[in-house]
Design an enzyme around this catalytic site. Sequence first.
Site, PDB file in Angstrom:
ATOM      1  N   GLU A  72      31.487  14.344 -65.994  1.00  0.00           N
ATOM      2  CA  GLU A  72      32.322  13.139 -66.030  1.00  0.00           C
ATOM      3  C   GLU A  72      31.495  11.865 -66.086  1.00  0.00           C
ATOM      4  O   GLU A  72      31.729  10.986 -66.923  1.00  0.00           O
ATOM      5  CB  GLU A  72      33.245  13.087 -64.812  1.00  0.00           C
ATOM      6  CG  GLU A  72      34.075  11.819 -64.774  1.00  0.00           C
ATOM      7  CD  GLU A  72      35.053  11.743 -63.622  1.00  0.00           C
ATOM      8  OE1 GLU A  72      35.881  10.816 -63.628  1.00  0.00           O
ATOM      9  OE2 GLU A  72      34.983  12.587 -62.709  1.00  0.00           O
ATOM     10  N   ASP A  92      32.968  18.143 -62.813  1.00  0.00           N
ATOM     11  CA  ASP A  92      33.515  16.937 -62.168  1.00  0.00           C
ATOM     12  C   ASP A  92      32.897  16.878 -60.777  1.00  0.00           C
ATOM     13  O   ASP A  92      33.221  17.700 -59.912  1.00  0.00           O
ATOM     14  CB  ASP A  92      35.036  17.008 -62.070  1.00  0.00           C
ATOM     15  CG  ASP A  92      35.654  15.666 -61.678  1.00  0.00           C
ATOM     16  OD1 ASP A  92      34.921  14.815 -61.142  1.00  0.00           O
ATOM     17  OD2 ASP A  92      36.860  15.477 -61.898  1.00  0.00           O
ATOM     18  N   ILE A  94      33.153  14.706 -58.281  1.00  0.00           N
ATOM     19  CA  ILE A  94      34.144  14.415 -57.243  1.00  0.00           C
ATOM     20  C   ILE A  94      35.486  14.267 -57.941  1.00  0.00           C
ATOM     21  O   ILE A  94      35.774  13.222 -58.534  1.00  0.00           O
ATOM     22  CB  ILE A  94      33.818  13.140 -56.436  1.00  0.00           C
ATOM     23  CG1 ILE A  94      32.465  13.254 -55.742  1.00  0.00           C
ATOM     24  CG2 ILE A  94      34.922  12.877 -55.409  1.00  0.00           C
ATOM     25  CD1 ILE A  94      32.091  12.017 -54.909  1.00  0.00           C
ATOM     26  N   ASP A  95      36.284  15.307 -57.906  1.00  0.00           N
ATOM     27  CA  ASP A  95      37.636  15.204 -58.443  1.00  0.00           C
ATOM     28  C   ASP A  95      38.535  14.719 -57.316  1.00  0.00           C
ATOM     29  O   ASP A  95      38.740  15.421 -56.328  1.00  0.00           O
ATOM     30  CB  ASP A  95      38.117  16.558 -58.969  1.00  0.00           C
ATOM     31  CG  ASP A  95      39.455  16.431 -59.672  1.00  0.00           C
ATOM     32  OD1 ASP A  95      39.657  15.418 -60.368  1.00  0.00           O
ATOM     33  OD2 ASP A  95      40.306  17.316 -59.506  1.00  0.00           O
ATOM     34  N   ASP A 222      38.393  17.789 -65.289  1.00  0.00           N
ATOM     35  CA  ASP A 222      39.373  17.922 -64.210  1.00  0.00           C
ATOM     36  C   ASP A 222      39.978  19.326 -64.164  1.00  0.00           C
ATOM     37  O   ASP A 222      40.354  19.807 -63.095  1.00  0.00           O
ATOM     38  CB  ASP A 222      40.524  16.922 -64.391  1.00  0.00           C
ATOM     39  CG  ASP A 222      40.081  15.474 -64.322  1.00  0.00           C
ATOM     40  OD1 ASP A 222      39.349  15.135 -63.388  1.00  0.00           O
ATOM     41  OD2 ASP A 222      40.486  14.688 -65.191  1.00  0.00           O
TER      42      ASP A 222
END
Length: 282
Positions: A72, A92, A94-95, A222
């Site tokens: 990301e 990702d 930190i989703d 995500d």
Amino acid sequence: MEDIWQSAMDHAVAVARKAGQVVREAAGVVRADAVMVKSSPIDLVTQTDQQVEKLIIGALKSQFPTHCFIGEESVSAGDDCSLTCAPTWIIDPIDGTTNFVHTFPFVAVSIGFAVDKQVEFGVVYSCLRDEMFTARRGKGAFCDGRPLRVSPRKDIRQAVVATEFGSNRDAAALDKIFASLRRVVDIPVHGVRGAGSAAINMCLVASGCVEAYYEIGIHVWDVAAGSLIVSEAGGVLMDVQGGPLDLMSRRVLATNNRNIAERLVREIDAFSVRRDDDHASS
């Protein structure tokens, strides 16, 4: 080849735990001046996002230097976001960054691994809750080693549906988002929920906690890992208009069965957003 991918998955689980520890230690101590914005004032990124992605990619590249990577924060910085047939890690760090900033407890590290544009395994680590969700194609889905299975409910009127509003504040998009929400609520369903993390919402479908999750505006990082966790738990994946799921389309519908999926397709006021593989960053 199977042994190679199992070793890769084991390594990904270990890397996700290490990354999750960094996230946990940083949660609750994020300074206001460390929170930045990307595509809109509510599309947040922190120095921890960037730090964790570097940690993850560095640890994976050390073992798999010839593989491709979609991360990301790397894409936001201008890296390519195309999914080829080559072995590709989709990350990702930190989703649920907004959750992380506010210490809302649904924050995940998401690591998917695809070959020939097909996800072979997925790892979603719910950092603040210390839950490790995993799936390997054809081998099932698990949470901390416990097998996962989607909800057996078949009547959508008994369903809980998860969705999110996303970071797009365009008026036309918001009109469609709220029109869809109104129609879903009017079915009526038992309730509508949202964890604030696409990866965790998908794991909730896989765990049988909710019957469905849909969203327009998410990204490949995500949902790559979570998509396999849903399918390996017996769930159904498709586009919000009913076609096959396209990881790059930024649209997803994940449900416990096809009947509920097809009913939701009739209620969702779908719209298109710019694809992930159309540009380097959104």
